[in-house]
Design an enzyme around this catalytic site. Structure first.
Site, PDB file in Angstrom:
ATOM      1  N   HIS A  59     -52.073 -55.705 -10.023  1.00 57.64           N
ATOM      2  CA  HIS A  59     -52.269 -54.298  -9.705  1.00 57.64           C
ATOM      3  C   HIS A  59     -50.923 -53.659  -9.352  1.00 57.64           C
ATOM      4  O   HIS A  59     -50.183 -54.184  -8.520  1.00 57.64           O
ATOM      5  CB  HIS A  59     -53.250 -54.139  -8.550  1.00 57.64           C
ATOM      6  CG  HIS A  59     -54.676 -54.371  -8.946  1.00 57.64           C
ATOM      7  ND1 HIS A  59     -55.603 -54.968  -8.118  1.00 57.64           N
ATOM      8  CD2 HIS A  59     -55.335 -54.080 -10.099  1.00 57.64           C
ATOM      9  CE1 HIS A  59     -56.768 -55.031  -8.740  1.00 57.64           C
ATOM     10  NE2 HIS A  59     -56.633 -54.501  -9.941  1.00 57.64           N
ATOM     11  N   GLU A  62     -49.678 -52.925  -5.771  1.00 64.82           N
ATOM     12  CA  GLU A  62     -49.651 -54.103  -4.905  1.00 64.82           C
ATOM     13  C   GLU A  62     -48.367 -54.895  -5.168  1.00 64.82           C
ATOM     14  O   GLU A  62     -48.321 -56.121  -5.047  1.00 64.82           O
ATOM     15  CB  GLU A  62     -50.916 -54.935  -5.136  1.00 64.82           C
ATOM     16  CG  GLU A  62     -52.181 -54.138  -4.793  1.00 64.82           C
ATOM     17  CD  GLU A  62     -53.487 -54.849  -5.121  1.00 64.82           C
ATOM     18  OE1 GLU A  62     -53.466 -56.049  -5.435  1.00 64.82           O
ATOM     19  OE2 GLU A  62     -54.535 -54.177  -5.061  1.00 64.82           O
ATOM     20  N   HIS A 205     -53.016 -60.507  -4.207  1.00 64.95           N
ATOM     21  CA  HIS A 205     -53.304 -59.077  -4.155  1.00 64.95           C
ATOM     22  C   HIS A 205     -53.036 -58.592  -2.731  1.00 64.95           C
ATOM     23  O   HIS A 205     -52.695 -59.370  -1.850  1.00 64.95           O
ATOM     24  CB  HIS A 205     -54.766 -58.815  -4.532  1.00 64.95           C
ATOM     25  CG  HIS A 205     -55.067 -59.032  -5.981  1.00 64.95           C
ATOM     26  ND1 HIS A 205     -55.253 -57.992  -6.866  1.00 64.95           N
ATOM     27  CD2 HIS A 205     -55.235 -60.162  -6.702  1.00 64.95           C
ATOM     28  CE1 HIS A 205     -55.502 -58.472  -8.066  1.00 64.95           C
ATOM     29  NE2 HIS A 205     -55.506 -59.791  -7.998  1.00 64.95           N
ATOM     30  N   GLU A 264     -55.962 -61.830  -0.649  1.00 64.37           N
ATOM     31  CA  GLU A 264     -55.663 -60.438  -0.287  1.00 64.37           C
ATOM     32  C   GLU A 264     -54.711 -60.457   0.913  1.00 64.37           C
ATOM     33  O   GLU A 264     -55.130 -60.609   2.059  1.00 64.37           O
ATOM     34  CB  GLU A 264     -56.950 -59.676   0.037  1.00 64.37           C
ATOM     35  CG  GLU A 264     -57.923 -59.571  -1.139  1.00 64.37           C
ATOM     36  CD  GLU A 264     -57.518 -58.489  -2.132  1.00 64.37           C
ATOM     37  OE1 GLU A 264     -56.504 -57.796  -1.902  1.00 64.37           O
ATOM     38  OE2 GLU A 264     -58.223 -58.334  -3.154  1.00 64.37           O
TER      39      GLU A 264
END
Length: 294
Positions: A59, A62, A205, A264
């Protein structure tokens, strides 16, 4: 080392050059190209037969994950080279048993767009402005340069992800594309992953300080225990996730029936600022080291 406000593609290329010149056991490989023909780079570190893969910046906004992964590759290489400890552990034995393949920046075009915006001279300028709702602020952009979310691109119940997202045209986020692996960045990752027998993969992420370890019961029985080990190393929370398809780790788990994890990192609102880098890395470094032992 990372006092600047962002970490972009040119920072990555320079970091790869520096590491390659310093450590003879580390090599860089171009595994594909982005839409804008930027080389997608993989770093190989270690000499062992067990292969582990980690990637960052699927992404665009990110991008701090690229800096985090590059710092880890650098720290691992330095400890391996010098014989000093990493997280209180000697890694020379580990690096003779394991080879890390890292792709720090899967989505270089998107990273550049989210950080710099789009000049009028850019060949995609009119489309990108339209896809971004007329705004010239691209810091929230997650997709690649064609407005496709690369983590909705993999052939793991892709059609269901399309229905769930309900996004049918390019934009900053959540558009799965016209068909699975339509984007060169996603196709590059699929081919790269099929070419090497990875024992496990980690997709970095941001944000949430969570570890997603399952996919529709395709994951092997040991995956949950592995996620708990990663959680104990970092303080991150292992989470059994539902209602999500077509991601890289989803496809890896379904396709190979081996452990795959989405991590994450950090906490806050994307893009996480570089001011948080050191705080995030303190938690992430032991997690990534533990992942090499899976």
């Amino acid at each position: 080392m990372y006092s600047v406000q962002t970490y972009g593609y040119l920072d990555l290329v320079e970091g790869v050059r520096q590491l390659g010149g310093k450590y003879p056991f580390l090599s860089a490989h171009v595994i594909g190209q982005s839409v804008m023909e930027k080389p997608i780079i993989a770093l190989r570190c270690g000499t062992g037969p067990r292969l582990i893969h980690m990637n960052g910046s699927i992404h665009a906004n990110e991008w701090i994950t690229s800096a985090l992964l590059m710092r880890f590759v650098g720290d691992l290489s330095a400890a391996y080279y010098s014989g000093e400890k990493l997280c209180g552990q000697h890694v020379d034995q580990l690096c003779s048993e394991v080879t890390l393949w890292a792709v720090p920046m899967v989505n270089p075009d998107g990273v550049e767009l989210s950080q710099r915006g789009v000049p009028q001279s850019h060949p995609w300028y009119p489309q990108l402005l339209e896809w971004n709702g007329g705004s010239d602020q691209f810091s929230g952009w997650k997709g690649n340069i064609r407005g496709v979310d690369l983590n909705d691109q993999f052939p793991a119940h892709w059609e269901e992800e399309c229905k769930r997202r309900g996004i049918t045209s390019p934009g900053p986020r959540d558009y799965p594309g016209p068909y699975p692996l339509s984007e060169p960045e996603a196709l590059t990752m699929a081919r790269f992953t099929e070419a090497l027998p990875f024992a496990a993969v980690i997709a970095l992420h941001t944000q949430g300080r969570e570890i997603y370890w399952n996919y529709r019961d395709y994951e092997p029985a040991e995956a949950e225990g592995m996620a708990r080990r990663l959680g104990q190393a970092s303080g991150y929370q292992p989470v059994k996730l539902t209602g999500s398809d077509a991601g890289y780790k989803d496809w890896f788990i379904q396709h190979f029936r081996r452990p795959g994890f989405t991590v994450e990192a950090g906490y806050g609102e994307n893009p996480l600022p570089m001011a948080q880098f050191d705080r995030i890395y303190v938690e992430l470094q032991p997690l990534l080291l533990e992942a090499l032992k899976l």
